[in-house]
Design an enzyme around this catalytic site. Sequence first.
Site, PDB file in Angstrom:
ATOM      1  N   HIS A 129       0.836  -1.205   0.000  1.00 46.88           N
ATOM      2  CA  HIS A 129       0.000   0.000   0.000  1.00 46.88           C
ATOM      3  C   HIS A 129       0.873   1.257   0.000  1.00 46.88           C
ATOM      4  O   HIS A 129       1.594   1.512   0.957  1.00 46.88           O
ATOM      5  CB  HIS A 129      -0.869  -0.051   1.259  1.00 46.88           C
ATOM      6  CG  HIS A 129      -1.784   1.096   1.437  1.00 46.88           C
ATOM      7  ND1 HIS A 129      -1.615   2.027   2.426  1.00 46.88           N
ATOM      8  CD2 HIS A 129      -2.906   1.445   0.766  1.00 46.88           C
ATOM      9  CE1 HIS A 129      -2.604   2.908   2.374  1.00 46.88           C
ATOM     10  NE2 HIS A 129      -3.398   2.581   1.367  1.00 46.88           N
ATOM     11  N   HIS A 179      -1.240  10.281  -2.815  1.00 47.41           N
ATOM     12  CA  HIS A 179      -2.488   9.931  -2.141  1.00 47.41           C
ATOM     13  C   HIS A 179      -3.395  11.127  -1.880  1.00 47.41           C
ATOM     14  O   HIS A 179      -4.551  11.147  -2.297  1.00 47.41           O
ATOM     15  CB  HIS A 179      -2.218   9.218  -0.814  1.00 47.41           C
ATOM     16  CG  HIS A 179      -3.482   8.885  -0.093  1.00 47.41           C
ATOM     17  ND1 HIS A 179      -4.066   9.718   0.840  1.00 47.41           N
ATOM     18  CD2 HIS A 179      -4.320   7.818  -0.203  1.00 47.41           C
ATOM     19  CE1 HIS A 179      -5.188   9.186   1.281  1.00 47.41           C
ATOM     20  NE2 HIS A 179      -5.361   8.020   0.671  1.00 47.41           N
TER      21      HIS A 179
HETATM   22  O1  G3P Z   1      -6.644   1.564  -2.188  1.00 46.82           O
HETATM   23  C1  G3P Z   1      -6.990   0.873  -1.041  1.00 46.82           C
HETATM   24  C2  G3P Z   1      -6.787   1.820   0.010  1.00 46.82           C
HETATM   25  O2  G3P Z   1      -5.563   2.403  -0.356  1.00 46.82           O
HETATM   26  C3  G3P Z   1      -7.843   2.854   0.066  1.00 46.82           C
HETATM   27  O3  G3P Z   1      -7.521   3.779   0.960  1.00 46.82           O
HETATM   28  O4  G3P Z   1      -7.110   6.120   1.318  1.00 46.82           O
HETATM   29  O5  G3P Z   1      -5.252   4.533   1.526  1.00 46.82           O
HETATM   30  O6  G3P Z   1      -6.136   5.101  -0.691  1.00 46.82           O
HETATM   31  P1  G3P Z   1      -6.437   4.915   0.742  1.00 46.82           P
HETATM   32 CA    CA Z   2      -5.171   3.714  -2.378  1.00 45.87          CA
END
Ligand code: G3P
Ligand code: CA
Length: 381
Positions: free
Chosen positions: A54, A96
Amino acid sequence: MQDVVLPRFSTTRQWLAQALIGLVLSTGTALASEPAGKALSEKAGIPWPAVIAHRGASYDAPEETVPAYVLARELGADYLELDLQRSQDGVLIALHDDNLRRTTNVAEVFPARADEPVNRFTLAELKQLDAGSWFNKAHPDRARAAFKGLKILTLDEVIDIAEGGANKPGLYIETKAPGQFPGIEADLQKALAKRGWLGERPAASAGHVNVAQRPGRVVLQTFDKNSLQLLHKAMPQVPKVLLLWIGPGSIPGKSEVAFKDSGFKDRASYYAAQEVKSEADFQAWVDWARDNGALGTGPSSRLAEGGEQSYMDLVKPWMNRLTHDRGLIIHPYTVDAAADFKAISAAGVDGFFTNRPAELLRYYERPAKEDSDALLKRHGY
Ligand code: G3P
Ligand code: CA
């Protein structure tokens, strides 16, 4: 010892019928013991269970920068996850937040524009920013001098990293705030096609991660229903995941009270108390995802220790059963601790988004050969 009662058959046909029933039952038992999402993942060419880094290995290095992605690749993550946005001059980038304040020094470099959205900055302006020093301040225990001055990456640069080692991870790309970027789904299709990621890719060498060679080499993800439809139109053959949440624009909740009015002292406790309005609402959302091109869902999850990443529990066993029954796989976000890997896996999911791919790989008994510190040092950090 008890007497064993053998079955008695009056005719050959009866014996055959019983044998057939036995075969069906034993096959059924064998099938039932195979996790439901495994076959679905394998059919789509997606590794099971999947390790999705992530924002890269973003516990150990600044999110969506070179060391975060290089570390994830070297550890052996299946996918490099990124949030896709677009600069004012039309370049696809990995970032992000929809502004630059948290993860860059925009307040020093462009003080009058610090809260402007990313799409008001050209790539040349974005490349002037330091996207690493914030991490050293926020996480002194994980700080490294070489993180200072890291740059925001373009999609092409993330692809270069994915292609640049012996491991060949896939790409797991989220259209972030897609309403701000009309046409970004078609732009992404062109960018991936240009780099050859919509066809077969060269295999990794033996013993290495080989996701880029599988049909599931790219997975597209979004919270936005409209963007899912546009992604499906642009790239019908590419696996897609609808991210799940409770609230406006996502699954209706039982309560409509906002956090600020809720009396909860922290967001994790507030999120933990949120429930889907009804099983039918959850089902409708999953059905919509399936009917509009998704082959999976990305549900939020509640973490045992709470914290900033602890959201609504959308990975209850009944939810996972319902999702698998409809033929969809399940990749929850964002889980970093062994206790959560264990509890949520027991509820029936098919991998995780994680900031700590080394921990998840260890949990899945595929530990990296080198630790994160050694890998970062070897790559100059
Ligand atoms: O993409 C899955 C997860 O990353 C969603 O949350 O806010 O971390 O992009 P975020
Ligand atoms: Ca994400």
